[in-house]
Design an enzyme around this catalytic site. Structure first.
Site, PDB file in Angstrom:
ATOM      1  N   HIS A 151       8.337 -54.796 -35.262  1.00  0.00           N
ATOM      2  CA  HIS A 151       8.673 -55.554 -36.477  1.00  0.00           C
ATOM      3  C   HIS A 151      10.108 -55.222 -37.267  1.00  0.00           C
ATOM      4  CE1 HIS A 151       4.700 -56.755 -37.298  1.00  0.00           C
ATOM      5  NE2 HIS A 151       4.307 -55.799 -36.566  1.00  0.00           N
ATOM      6  N   GLU A 171      20.779 -33.180 -24.742  1.00  0.00           N
ATOM      7  CA  GLU A 171      21.536 -32.120 -24.684  1.00  0.00           C
ATOM      8  C   GLU A 171      21.762 -31.574 -23.185  1.00  0.00           C
ATOM      9  OE1 GLU A 171      20.234 -28.566 -26.918  1.00  0.00           O
ATOM     10  OE2 GLU A 171      22.277 -28.502 -28.024  1.00  0.00           O
ATOM     11  N   LYS A 221      30.970 -26.141 -34.209  1.00  0.00           N
ATOM     12  CA  LYS A 221      30.740 -24.773 -34.719  1.00  0.00           C
ATOM     13  C   LYS A 221      32.173 -24.101 -34.891  1.00  0.00           C
ATOM     14  CE  LYS A 221      26.329 -24.009 -32.886  1.00  0.00           C
ATOM     15  NZ  LYS A 221      25.397 -23.196 -31.670  1.00  0.00           N
TER      16      LYS A 221
HETATM   17  O1  PA5 Z   1      18.352 -26.512 -26.267  1.00  0.00           O
HETATM   18  C1  PA5 Z   1      19.366 -25.463 -26.514  1.00  0.00           C
HETATM   19  O2  PA5 Z   1      19.533 -24.628 -25.974  1.00  0.00           O
HETATM   20  C2  PA5 Z   1      19.799 -25.714 -28.077  1.00  0.00           C
HETATM   21  O3  PA5 Z   1      19.513 -26.915 -28.659  1.00  0.00           O
HETATM   22  C3  PA5 Z   1      19.248 -24.424 -28.772  1.00  0.00           C
HETATM   23  O4  PA5 Z   1      17.914 -24.258 -28.552  1.00  0.00           O
HETATM   24  C4  PA5 Z   1      19.807 -24.463 -30.340  1.00  0.00           C
HETATM   25  O5  PA5 Z   1      21.019 -24.714 -30.350  1.00  0.00           O
HETATM   26  C5  PA5 Z   1      19.332 -23.245 -30.952  1.00  0.00           C
HETATM   27  O6  PA5 Z   1      19.820 -22.162 -30.309  1.00  0.00           O
HETATM   28  P1  PA5 Z   1      19.465 -20.730 -30.721  1.00  0.00           P
HETATM   29  O7  PA5 Z   1      18.050 -20.727 -30.280  1.00  0.00           O
HETATM   30  O8  PA5 Z   1      20.173 -19.754 -30.060  1.00  0.00           O
HETATM   31  O9  PA5 Z   1      19.414 -20.700 -32.154  1.00  0.00           O
END
Ligand code: PA5
Length: 403
Positions: free
Chosen positions: A282, A261, A395
Site C-alpha cells: 500500500h 557493509e 569517525k
Molecule cells: O559489522 C561490523 O564489523 C560493524 O558493523 C561493527 O559490528 C560495528 O561497527 C560495531 O563495532 P564494535 O563491535 O567494535 O563496537
C-alpha cells in the site's frame, strides 16, 4: 529446512568456485565464523551467565552497534517479537538520540535491570555512551553495579576491555578472526539470545545442519549469490528482501547491515533494502509496479506457520461467495503469488527463500545461508566482505569536530 528457488543460468560455475577458493585463502584470518570452535568455546559461561540473568533480572539492556547487536536482535525479535513477556529487552548503544536514551533510562528505573555491552573494538562511541549512561543510572539505584554489567569484547585492548578488568565485570570474548556482522553465532549473539530465552542449542543445530549443504559448491547460498550477480549484470541494481510477516523486520535489517557493509564498496554494487508485505504493497508497492523497474525482489517466505486464523471472506463481497472458512495463512500466500505475477509485468524478477517456520532451528539455517551467500557475493562483486573502511571516515571527522 531452507529452500532457495531461483532461475539462473550459472555460467562459469567452475570459475566462480576457483575464485572463492582463492579468496578463502586470502581472507583466512577473517573466516573464524566458519569455525564451530568460535561458537562453542565459551558455551558453559554463556549458559551460566544467561541463567543468572534470567533468575535475577526483569529487564536486559543490550548495548551494541552494527554487527554487535543486529544479529541477536534479529533472532530475538523474530522468535519472540511482541509476544515476549519477561524479561523485557531494550536495545541501545547504536544511536545518539537523547530522546531515545532518556526514554530507555526511565524504563530501566522501573525494573530490576542488567546490561550486556557488546563491542569488538571496545571503542565505539554510541556503545560506550550507552554503557556510561546506564551505569550511571545503576549507580543511583543499586549497590551491586558491577554484578549487573556483562561485557563482550576482544581479549586484550580497548576501553571496554580495560574498564571491565578494572571493575571486575563478567566478560566474554569476541574472537579475533570473526568480524562484527558475521558474529551472531559467537558470544556476541549467543549470550543476549540465551538471556532472552532463545534456545541457542537449536539455533546452533540449524547452523550445523545448513553447513552440511556447503560441502558441495552448488548449494543454495552460492545459487543465490550467482542469481543476484546475474540480475545486477542485467541492470537490476537494487534488491528488496520482502517478507510477509512483520516478525522478520529485524532479520531483514540484519540482512541490510550484512550486505550493505560487506559489499557496498564501489559504484558497481547492489543496494540492499527490504519490504514488509502486505503493509508495503500500500506504499512502495506502487513504485515497484510502475517505477523504473531496475530492481529485483527476494521473497523470504515462511511455509508452515504454526499460528493460523480462519476468515469468512464471503462476508465482504459476492466475489468471495462460498469462501467462508479461509485460512489467513493461505490468503497471505495467495497475495504473495499474486504480487509476484503483478510485479513481473514491470519486468521485476522474484527469487524465493522458503523456511519451514520462524523458530531457532530454521533461523540458524537462514542466517548461515545469508552469511555464506554474502561472502561469495562480495567476492563476485570484487569487494572485501570483511572490512568497512568507509565507516571510519565519519569517525575521523567527528573526532576533530568534537574538540
Ligand atoms: O559489522 C561490523 O564489523 C560493524 O558493523 C561493527 O559490528 C560495528 O561497527 C560495531 O563495532 P564494535 O563491535 O567494535 O563496537
Amino acid at each position: 529446512m531452507i529452500k532457495f528457488i531461483g532461475e539462473t543460468k550459472f555460467i562459469e560455475f567452475e570459475k566462480v568456485e576457483k575464485l572463492v577458493e582463492e579468496k578463502s585463502k586470502e581472507y583466512s584470518d577473517y573466516l573464524g565464523w566458519t569455525d564451530e570452535f568460535n561458537s562453542t568455546f565459551e558455551l558453559d559461561k554463556i549458559y551460566e551467565y544467561a541463567q543468572e540473568i534470567r533468575d535475577k533480572y526483569k529487564l536486559i539492556v543490550i548495548c551494541g552497534a552494527g554487527g554487535s547487536y543486529t544479529g541477536s536482535r534479529a533472532i530475538i525479535e523474530s522468535v519472540q517479537g511482541e509476544l515476549r513477556d519477561e524479561p523485557k529487552i531494550i536495545f541501545l548503544g547504536h544511536d545518539l538520540s537523547s530522546r531515545y536514551l532518556r526514554t530507555a533510562l526511565k524504563l530501566i528505573d522501573n525494573y530490576e535491570a542488567c546490561i550486556i555491552v557488546i563491542s569488538k573494538s571496545g571503542e565505539t562511541l554510541e556503545t560506550n555512551i550507552g554503557y556510561q549512561l546506564v551505569r550511571e543510572g545503576f549507580k543511583k539505584k543499586y549497590t551491586d553495579v558491577s554484578d549487573r554489567i556483562y561485557v563482550i569484547t576482544n581479549c586484550n585492548s580497548g576501553y571496554l576491555y580495560d574498564i571491565s578488568k578494572k571493575e571486575g565485570y563478567k566478560r566474554l570474548t569476541v574472537p579475533k578472526n570473526v568480524g562484527g556482522r558475521y558474529s551472531l553465532h559467537t558470544s556476541v549473539g549467543l549470550l543476549p539470545m540465551a538471556a532472552a530465552g532463545i534456545n541457542i542449542d537449536e539455533f546452533l543445530r540449524g547452523i550445523r545442519d545448513y553447513k552440511r549443504k556447503l560441502v558441495t559448491f552448488d548449494n543454495p547460498s552460492v545459487q543465490y549469490a550467482l542469481s543476484r550477480k546475474e540480475f545486477y549484470d542485467n541492470g537490476k541494481n537494487k534488491e528488496f528482501l520482502v517478507s510477509y510477516d512483520p516478525s522478520l523486520k529485524f532479520l531483514q535489517e540484519w540482512y541490510v547491515q550484512l550486505f550493505g557493509e560487506s559489499e557496498g564498496k564501489s559504484d558497481n554494487v547492489i543496494f540492499p533494502t527490504y519490504l514488509t508485505n502486505t503493509t508495503d504493497l500500500h506504499s512502495i508497492g506502487q513504485y515497484i509496479q510502475e517505477g523504473p523497474g531496475d530492481l529485483f525482489e527476494t521473497v523470504l517466505f515462511v511455509n508452515e506457520n504454526k499460528i493460523d486464523l480462519e476468515i469468512n471472506l464471503e462476508e465482504f463481497s459476492n466475489d468471495y461467495a462460498g469462501l467462508n472458512k479461509y485460512s489467513l495463512n493461505n490468503i497471505n500466500k495467495v497475495v504473495m503469488e499474486a504480487t509476484k505475477v503483478a510485479h513481473s509485468k514491470n519486468n521485476i524478477d522474484t527469487l524465493m527463500i522458503e523456511i519451514n517456520s520462524i523458530d531457532e532451528y530454521n533461523l540458524g539455517q537462514l542466517v548461515y545461508f545469508f552469511m555464506y551467500a554474502c561472502f561469495v557475493s562480495s567476492v563476485l562483486f570484487g569487494a572485501n566482505p570483511f572490512n568497512q573502511p568507509g565507516v571510519e571516515q565519519y569517525k575521523q571527522i567527528y573526532k576533530k569536530l568534537l574538540r
